[in-house]
Design an enzyme around this catalytic site. Structure first.
Site, PDB file in Angstrom:
ATOM      1  N   MET A   1      23.891   9.387   4.546  1.00 52.91           N
ATOM      2  CA  MET A   1      23.751  10.689   5.178  1.00 52.91           C
ATOM      3  C   MET A   1      23.965  10.590   6.688  1.00 52.91           C
ATOM      4  O   MET A   1      24.623  11.440   7.298  1.00 52.91           O
ATOM      5  CB  MET A   1      22.367  11.280   4.867  1.00 52.91           C
ATOM      6  CG  MET A   1      22.177  12.706   5.324  1.00 52.91           C
ATOM      7  SD  MET A   1      23.389  13.846   4.607  1.00 52.91           S
ATOM      8  CE  MET A   1      22.478  14.488   3.199  1.00 52.91           C
TER       9      MET A   1
ATOM     10  N   LYS B   1     -17.871  -1.533   4.819  1.00 54.01           N
ATOM     11  CA  LYS B   1     -18.288  -2.458   3.762  1.00 54.01           C
ATOM     12  C   LYS B   1     -19.805  -2.466   3.563  1.00 54.01           C
ATOM     13  O   LYS B   1     -20.283  -2.577   2.439  1.00 54.01           O
ATOM     14  CB  LYS B   1     -17.800  -3.866   4.120  1.00 54.01           C
ATOM     15  CG  LYS B   1     -17.887  -4.852   2.988  1.00 54.01           C
ATOM     16  CD  LYS B   1     -17.292  -6.191   3.417  1.00 54.01           C
ATOM     17  CE  LYS B   1     -17.381  -7.204   2.299  1.00 54.01           C
ATOM     18  NZ  LYS B   1     -16.867  -8.513   2.728  1.00 54.01           N
TER      19      LYS B   1
ATOM     20  N   GLU C   1       0.817  -1.209   0.000  1.00 57.93           N
ATOM     21  CA  GLU C   1       0.000   0.000   0.000  1.00 57.93           C
ATOM     22  C   GLU C   1       0.858   1.270   0.000  1.00 57.93           C
ATOM     23  O   GLU C   1       0.456   2.305  -0.523  1.00 57.93           O
ATOM     24  CB  GLU C   1      -0.953   0.007   1.191  1.00 57.93           C
ATOM     25  CG  GLU C   1      -2.071  -1.032   1.118  1.00 57.93           C
ATOM     26  CD  GLU C   1      -1.662  -2.410   1.626  1.00 57.93           C
ATOM     27  OE1 GLU C   1      -0.465  -2.613   1.938  1.00 57.93           O
ATOM     28  OE2 GLU C   1      -2.545  -3.288   1.705  1.00 57.93           O
TER      29      GLU C   1
ATOM     30  N   PHE D   1     -12.280  -8.095  12.839  1.00 55.71           N
ATOM     31  CA  PHE D   1     -11.124  -8.516  12.061  1.00 55.71           C
ATOM     32  C   PHE D   1     -10.711  -7.404  11.091  1.00 55.71           C
ATOM     33  O   PHE D   1     -11.536  -6.845  10.391  1.00 55.71           O
ATOM     34  CB  PHE D   1     -11.449  -9.798  11.284  1.00 55.71           C
ATOM     35  CG  PHE D   1     -10.320 -10.231  10.389  1.00 55.71           C
ATOM     36  CD1 PHE D   1      -9.099 -10.619  10.930  1.00 55.71           C
ATOM     37  CD2 PHE D   1     -10.465 -10.218   9.011  1.00 55.71           C
ATOM     38  CE1 PHE D   1      -8.044 -10.995  10.113  1.00 55.71           C
ATOM     39  CE2 PHE D   1      -9.417 -10.594   8.187  1.00 55.71           C
ATOM     40  CZ  PHE D   1      -8.200 -10.978   8.739  1.00 55.71           C
ATOM     41  N   GLN D   2      -9.448  -7.095  11.072  1.00 58.26           N
ATOM     42  CA  GLN D   2      -8.879  -6.050  10.214  1.00 58.26           C
ATOM     43  C   GLN D   2      -9.552  -4.695  10.427  1.00 58.26           C
ATOM     44  O   GLN D   2      -9.714  -3.924   9.492  1.00 58.26           O
ATOM     45  CB  GLN D   2      -8.922  -6.464   8.731  1.00 58.26           C
ATOM     46  CG  GLN D   2      -7.927  -7.577   8.425  1.00 58.26           C
ATOM     47  CD  GLN D   2      -7.687  -7.803   6.956  1.00 58.26           C
ATOM     48  OE1 GLN D   2      -8.554  -7.556   6.128  1.00 58.26           O
ATOM     49  NE2 GLN D   2      -6.502  -8.314   6.614  1.00 58.26           N
TER      50      GLN D   2
END
Lengths: 580, 164
Positions: free
Chosen positions: A481, A172, A60, A122-123
């Site tokens: 760096m 959803k 993602e 869930f999730q």
């Protein structure tokens, strides 16, 4: 969805997800970058047969940076679609990157069904809560019929005023439910958003113009706001009329051509010595869409002490935040500069330009070709071989600063870099987004070996979509760096910077079906670069450079430009007081 | 911290979930401690009013007000230093005693106090007034023993034609 439904949405029942996609189609969205998951399935379902092309990424974060790269090149919002929970949290770095650099972006996240919200489903992740400090605005949609209004508001908010990311969290059950609203193009309801296009006050511009009178050492500072408002042509007029030299921030790069005789290149922590000398000696500085970031300001008490400070910014909250300006105008950079040009008279800057010419000769950017292959030579060669015409995207670190120094840019939206957030892993996926935006242009991602390994999995995306992105890996086997800081300020006590054991990047590229090139000598640099840039498909150029090189000039964090060093000091340096 | 001035900030916001969090984040990120916060309806059900008192330096306050104003759900945010009517309400619980009763009666007019409730050996004293008046009375009643206290936080409204 069949073609009939697309034409007459009102006659066929559609669900929330289909309403969402129709709205985005209506705005002319070309691409959505994303990764699917359970809670987002209805939205991915609605994309089947849509004219919007879905680009499946491998992570993602990659999706957000691609959308970001697309947005920076086109000026149009980049759209991201991910699922709930970890899918959503993986976008946070990309959202921060877009927020810090004012990039228009819409992030659509799937969410658990509304009846399960707050119950650790869930999730489930409270993504609108998690992202609240790093978005321009966000929504948690609770009603299917609100979708068209919310999407329209998000589309408007993300790209007007000071652009930024807007997140829409879509449960959803809301995307699955039938849409029964009256219109896919409803009225917006954002009475608090009155600052979308602030029009500059004429009186403020008149006041600002008066400060130029009689000045001998003016300096124009071009920031990202100038790029975002396409102020380049107006700035060129202003600079040439005044006879004023122009310097730019990392993100303002290219909006005023760096090949122009009045350009001093980038200023600040690793800016050119002559830009920083100009900063010390100027008697007037005008920031055009720059927020006086700490990379250029260093120490406010010593910043341009003898200069009148003028500030143009679209965001009122930037006025007085770091620098207290003598005059300021709130408005789009282009609009303000176009007015300002009419109100100022040419200045006598001959001596000033002569002084700066001297600094240019005395302290040029330079590198050696005798002690092995340097990053500077690789980037300089890339600049020459591509004739400065590539869209360049960088990662974060030493190579980023060298790219800013040696790859001169003549177009603001041809330079992509994570400036505010300093997000390692940005460069490569942002280049992929840029290539989607400009399929015919040469796109080069200049990345370090550290940052590239954070998002290299998007080589799959490049391979599948046959995107001819050139990935130039500056490999010094260090997080360079930080190593430089440890060398200069921490008695060379190296800690957490050694990347020995890097993979064979050529073989790695080949494993993804991408062509690999290799260079490790000053002598073969140009020929390999030429072969790679002429190669028709995507490729990785592995440039193995000397390990322990430092970026100069350098101003230690928290110090003013007075403390600039142009080479490694012989005496021990004190630890910097500024942040990072 | 105590030497820093106390500011009163009035915010008109869209009546939507999450607005309070967005505003609180602007304060918290800049280290401003909120002393009191009142969220209340306005005559228009689409909007709510927040009245916030907070301590901190003026420079940070300017940044906070500008950044709160930037929030999409905020209609406007201003500091109101003067020309307002300010009120706050306090409830104090003390032991019921003739001395407290007499003290409240004596100060009824000066401090706008009255005994609201007397049950199970306790009084509940109600006071309405400015924040300063509430502070003063609290200091005086303390010597009689205060068991509990709650204050609403300051609300204010501008005088005359000017909108809050």
């Amino acid at each position: 969805m069949n073609k009939e439904a697309a034409k007459t949405p009102s006659k066929k029942a559609i669900n929330g997800a289909e309403a969402l996609i129709k709205c985005l189609e209506g705005f002319g969205v070309e691409y959505i970058w994303g990764l699917s998951g359970g809670a987002a399935i209805p939205i991915f379902d609605a994309l089947v047969g849509s004219k919007i092309k879905l680009i499946l990424t491998r992570h993602e974060q990659g999706a957000t940076h691609m959308a970001d790269g697309y947005a920076r090149v086109t000026g149009k919002p980049g759209v991201v679609l991910v699922t709930s929970g970890p899918g959503a949290t993986n976008t946070v770095t990309g959202i921060l990157t877009a927020m810090m650099d004012s990039v228009p972006m819409i992030v659509l996240t799937g969410q658990t069904i509304t009846s399960m919200l707050g119950k650790d489903a869930f999730q489930e992740a409270d993504i609108s809560g998690i992202t609240m400090p790093v978005v321009k605005h966000s929504y948690l949609v609770k009603n299917t019929n609100d979708i068209p209004r919310i999407v329209k508001e998000a589309w408007h908010i993300c790209q007007t005023g000071r652009p930024g990311p807007v997140l829409i969290d879509l449960p959803k059950d809301i995307t699955s439910a039938p849409f029964s609203g009256d219109s896919l193009d409803p009225e917006m309801d954002i009475p608090g958003y009155k600052k979308d296009t602030p029009s500059p006050h004429k009186a403020d511009i008149v006041k600002m113009a008066k400060f130029f009178k009689g000045k001998k050492k003016p300096l124009l500072l071009v920031g990202h706001g100038a790029v975002l408002s396409n102020a380049g042509a107006a700035i060129k007029k202003l600079a040439e009329k005044l006879g004023a030299p122009v310097t730019n921030t990392l993100l303002g790069k290219g909006e005023f051509p760096e090949t122009h005789p009045l350009s001093l290149g980038m200023l600040g922590m690793h800016g050119t010595a002559y830009a920083n000398k100009a900063l010390i000696n100027c008697d007037l500085i005008l920031s055009i869409g720059s927020r006086w970031d700490d990379r250029i300001n260093g120490n406010n008490n010593e910043f341009c002490v003898n200069a009148k400070k003028l500030h143009i910014d679209v965001d009122f909250s930037e006025i007085n935040k770091i620098v207290k300006p003598d005059a300021w105008v709130v408005g789009q950079a282009r609009e303000v500069v176009e007015e300002l040009v009419k109100l100022v008279d040419p200045l006598d800057t001959a001596d000033w330009l002569k002084e700066l010419e001297y600094y240019k000769k005395e302290f040029p950017l330079k590198y050696s070709k005798t002690n092995g292959l340097t990053a500077q030579q690789v980037i300089d060669t890339c600049y020459k071989v591509t004739q400065g015409r590539a869209i360049v995207s960088t990662d974060v670190g030493q190579h980023q600063m060298w790219a800013a120094q040696f790859y001169l840019s003549d177009k603001g939206n041809y330079w992509l870099s994570s400036g505010g957030a300093g997000t390692m892993g940005y460069g490569f996926p942002a280049a992929v987004g840029a290539q989607f935006a400009a399929p015919k242009d040469l796109v080069v991602a200049i990345v370090g070996d550290g940052g590239f390994q954070m998002t290299l999995y998007e080589l799959s995306t490049v391979f599948i979509h046959k995107l001819p992105v050139k990935v130039l890996i500056i490999d010094n086997k260090y997080l360079g760096m930080v190593r430089q800081w440890q060398e200069l300020f921490f008695d060379n006590r190296l800690s957490g910077v050694d990347l020995e054991g890097n993979p064979d990047f050529v073989k790695l590229a080949e494993a993804y079906g991408v062509k690999g090139f290799h260079m490790d000598k000053p002598e073969n640099c140009e020929s390999v670069m030429r072969d790679a840039m002429n190669y028709k498909g995507p490729c990785v150029i592995h440039a193995e450079v000397i390990k322990e090189d430092n970026v100069f000039p350098m101003i230690p964090a928290g110090k003013s430009a007075f403390h600039m060093i142009v080479e490694k000091p012989t005496t021990k340096m004190e630890k910097p007081s500024g942040s990072t | 911290m105590d030497t820093l001035p106390l500011h009163t900030i009035s915010v008109l916001v869209a009546n939507k979930p999450g607005v309070l969090v967005r505003i609180a984040l602007v304060f918290a990120r800049r280290g401003y401690n909120i002393n009191s916060l009142v969220v209340s309806p306005t005559i228009n059900p689409k909007f709510s009013r927040m009245t916030i008192t907070a301590k901190g330096d003026l420079e940070t306050l300017e940044q906070i007000i500008k950044n709160v104003n930037k929030l999409i759900d905020v209609i406007h945010c201003e500091e109101h230093p003067a020309n307002t009517v300010e009120k706050e309400l306090a409830l104090l619980k003390t032991k019921a005693s003739p001395a407290v009763k007499a003290f409240v009666a004596k100060n009824a007019r000066k401090f706008h106090v009255r005994i609201d409730d007397a049950s199970e050996g306790c009084y509940i004293i109600e006071q309405t007034g400015t924040t300063l008046e509430l502070d003063e009375f609290e200091a005086l009643i303390k010597k009689y023993g205060v068991l509990e206290m709650i204050r609403t936080g300051k609300i204010l409204i501008t005088r005359g034609q000017e909108k809050t």
